[in-house]
Design a protein around this motif. Structure first.
Motif, PDB file in Angstrom:
ATOM      1  N   VAL A  59     -14.013  14.935   0.487  1.00  0.00           N
ATOM      2  CA  VAL A  59     -13.592  14.227  -0.724  1.00  0.00           C
ATOM      3  C   VAL A  59     -12.691  15.120  -1.572  1.00  0.00           C
ATOM      4  O   VAL A  59     -11.626  14.707  -2.030  1.00  0.00           O
ATOM      5  CB  VAL A  59     -14.817  13.769  -1.544  1.00  0.00           C
ATOM      6  N   PHE A  60     -13.114  16.374  -1.765  1.00  0.00           N
ATOM      7  CA  PHE A  60     -12.326  17.288  -2.594  1.00  0.00           C
ATOM      8  C   PHE A  60     -11.006  17.663  -1.925  1.00  0.00           C
ATOM      9  O   PHE A  60     -10.013  17.926  -2.616  1.00  0.00           O
ATOM     10  CB  PHE A  60     -13.130  18.565  -2.889  1.00  0.00           C
ATOM     11  N   ARG A  61     -10.982  17.685  -0.596  1.00  0.00           N
ATOM     12  CA  ARG A  61      -9.725  17.970   0.098  1.00  0.00           C
ATOM     13  C   ARG A  61      -8.785  16.773   0.090  1.00  0.00           C
ATOM     14  O   ARG A  61      -7.564  16.943   0.148  1.00  0.00           O
ATOM     15  CB  ARG A  61      -9.991  18.403   1.545  1.00  0.00           C
ATOM     16  N   SER A  62      -9.342  15.574   0.033  1.00  0.00           N
ATOM     17  CA  SER A  62      -8.539  14.356   0.175  1.00  0.00           C
ATOM     18  C   SER A  62      -7.996  13.824  -1.149  1.00  0.00           C
ATOM     19  O   SER A  62      -6.872  13.318  -1.207  1.00  0.00           O
ATOM     20  CB  SER A  62      -9.368  13.261   0.857  1.00  0.00           C
ATOM     21  N   VAL A  63      -8.787  13.925  -2.209  1.00  0.00           N
ATOM     22  CA  VAL A  63      -8.365  13.398  -3.512  1.00  0.00           C
ATOM     23  C   VAL A  63      -7.316  14.338  -4.120  1.00  0.00           C
ATOM     24  O   VAL A  63      -7.536  15.550  -4.175  1.00  0.00           O
ATOM     25  CB  VAL A  63      -9.571  13.263  -4.466  1.00  0.00           C
ATOM     26  N   PRO A  64      -6.173  13.813  -4.542  1.00  0.00           N
ATOM     27  CA  PRO A  64      -5.145  14.667  -5.148  1.00  0.00           C
ATOM     28  C   PRO A  64      -5.700  15.517  -6.290  1.00  0.00           C
ATOM     29  O   PRO A  64      -6.535  15.052  -7.076  1.00  0.00           O
ATOM     30  CB  PRO A  64      -4.108  13.659  -5.659  1.00  0.00           C
ATOM     31  N   LEU A  65      -5.239  16.745  -6.359  1.00  0.00           N
ATOM     32  CA  LEU A  65      -5.766  17.694  -7.330  1.00  0.00           C
ATOM     33  C   LEU A  65      -5.570  17.222  -8.763  1.00  0.00           C
ATOM     34  O   LEU A  65      -6.431  17.444  -9.623  1.00  0.00           O
ATOM     35  CB  LEU A  65      -5.105  19.059  -7.120  1.00  0.00           C
ATOM     36  N   LEU A  66      -4.445  16.562  -9.043  1.00  0.00           N
ATOM     37  CA  LEU A  66      -4.194  16.075 -10.399  1.00  0.00           C
ATOM     38  C   LEU A  66      -5.269  15.080 -10.821  1.00  0.00           C
ATOM     39  O   LEU A  66      -5.750  15.117 -11.965  1.00  0.00           O
ATOM     40  CB  LEU A  66      -2.806  15.427 -10.473  1.00  0.00           C
ATOM     41  N   ILE A  67      -5.661  14.191  -9.913  1.00  0.00           N
ATOM     42  CA  ILE A  67      -6.720  13.224 -10.225  1.00  0.00           C
ATOM     43  C   ILE A  67      -8.029  13.953 -10.507  1.00  0.00           C
ATOM     44  O   ILE A  67      -8.786  13.583 -11.419  1.00  0.00           O
ATOM     45  CB  ILE A  67      -6.889  12.221  -9.073  1.00  0.00           C
ATOM     46  N   GLN A  68      -8.317  15.003  -9.749  1.00  0.00           N
ATOM     47  CA  GLN A  68      -9.541  15.770  -9.980  1.00  0.00           C
ATOM     48  C   GLN A  68      -9.535  16.424 -11.362  1.00  0.00           C
ATOM     49  O   GLN A  68     -10.562  16.447 -12.051  1.00  0.00           O
ATOM     50  CB  GLN A  68      -9.704  16.839  -8.893  1.00  0.00           C
ATOM     51  N   PHE A  69      -8.398  16.940 -11.766  1.00  0.00           N
ATOM     52  CA  PHE A  69      -8.290  17.541 -13.101  1.00  0.00           C
ATOM     53  C   PHE A  69      -8.586  16.507 -14.189  1.00  0.00           C
ATOM     54  O   PHE A  69      -9.369  16.764 -15.108  1.00  0.00           O
ATOM     55  CB  PHE A  69      -6.886  18.119 -13.326  1.00  0.00           C
ATOM     56  N   GLY A  98     -12.486  26.122  -2.549  1.00  0.00           N
ATOM     57  CA  GLY A  98     -13.690  26.298  -1.745  1.00  0.00           C
ATOM     58  C   GLY A  98     -13.787  25.285  -0.620  1.00  0.00           C
ATOM     59  O   GLY A  98     -14.273  25.607   0.475  1.00  0.00           O
ATOM     60  N   ALA A  99     -13.323  24.055  -0.864  1.00  0.00           N
ATOM     61  CA  ALA A  99     -13.357  23.029   0.178  1.00  0.00           C
ATOM     62  C   ALA A  99     -12.487  23.431   1.365  1.00  0.00           C
ATOM     63  O   ALA A  99     -12.862  23.215   2.526  1.00  0.00           O
ATOM     64  CB  ALA A  99     -12.891  21.689  -0.394  1.00  0.00           C
ATOM     65  N   TYR A 100     -11.328  24.013   1.082  1.00  0.00           N
ATOM     66  CA  TYR A 100     -10.459  24.477   2.163  1.00  0.00           C
ATOM     67  C   TYR A 100     -10.960  25.782   2.765  1.00  0.00           C
ATOM     68  O   TYR A 100     -10.885  26.000   3.979  1.00  0.00           O
ATOM     69  CB  TYR A 100      -9.030  24.660   1.644  1.00  0.00           C
ATOM     70  N   CYS A 101     -11.467  26.663   1.912  1.00  0.00           N
ATOM     71  CA  CYS A 101     -11.950  27.963   2.383  1.00  0.00           C
ATOM     72  C   CYS A 101     -13.138  27.788   3.331  1.00  0.00           C
ATOM     73  O   CYS A 101     -13.328  28.582   4.258  1.00  0.00           O
ATOM     74  CB  CYS A 101     -12.340  28.828   1.186  1.00  0.00           C
TER      75      CYS A 101
END
Length: 216
Positions: A59-69, A98-101
């Motif tokens: 979920v964290f890798r798929s959702v655009p970072l701007l939306i997460q912010f 962390g999701a990618y790491c």
């Protein structure tokens, strides 16, 4: 003749924004690396049991970072959390990294031949001793280039924190452009600063890899 309204104060403002970018990158990579190491170990050791964790990280890798912010900043206000914008930015970037790491660590551990790990256990090592002295050192060399690329990617992704009110390098450059109306010059300088930061990180990474090769 070249003339510009850019002043030394503007350059200092850009450097202050660059420093904020560096601090955000360091904070996010520290959180992301620690979380990724833990989750990567779990995913590599207990693949089936940690499927819910894998789905959450997807979920964290798929959702655009701007939306997460935007979502996390809104949830912070709803929950009444007294967190600064900088803390929110580090937290969101840290979870994202962390999701990618996690996958970088997992891939590094799975790249260690099973026969090598079994040999360590046959010598009387415990699981944790084998992990510490054999698996992790070998996995680190495999995973390091991916981790370094992640670090450079997070540094560029810090530009998105301007949407929650943080003045990092890109926001600082936009502020100056609004005032002096010289976008080409200001953005070229900002791009040069991004490049220099990336160059330093890449060179440090290359030096570390060379030392590893010399010690082989």
């Amino acid at each position: 003749m070249f003339a510009t309204s850019l002043t030394s104060t503007d350059l200092l403002f850009l450097l202050q924004g660059a420093w904020t970018t560096i601090l955000l990158t360091l904070g996010a990579m520290l959180l992301g690396s620690l979380g990724g190491l833990l989750c990567g170990l779990l995913r590599a050791s207990f693949a089936n049991a940690t499927l819910p964790l894998a789905w959450l990280l997807d979920v964290f890798r798929s959702v655009p970072l701007l939306i997460q912010f935007v979502l996390f900043n809104s949830l912070k206000s709803i929950a009444g959390l007294d967190w600064s914008a900088f803390a929110v930015a580090c937290g969101v970037l840290g979870v994202y990294a962390g999701a990618y790491c996690t996958e970088i660590v997992r891939g590094g551990l799975l790249a260690v031949p099973a026969s090598v790990r079994r040999a360590g256990r046959s010598l009387g090592m415990s699981y944790w001793q084998e992990l510490r002295h054999i698996a992790l050192p070998m996995a680190t060399r495999v995973a390091f280039p991916g981790w370094l690329n992640l670090c450079l990617g997070v540094m560029k992704d810090t530009a998105l924190v301007m949407w929650i009110g943080i003045v990092e390098l890109l926001r600082a450059s936009q502020t100056i452009v609004t005032r002096i109306q010289e976008p080409l010059l200001v953005l070229c300088i900002a791009g040069l600063i991004y490049y220099l930061i990336s160059l330093v990180v890449a060179r440090l990474g290359n030096q570390l890899e060379k030392r590893w090769q010399e010690n082989d």
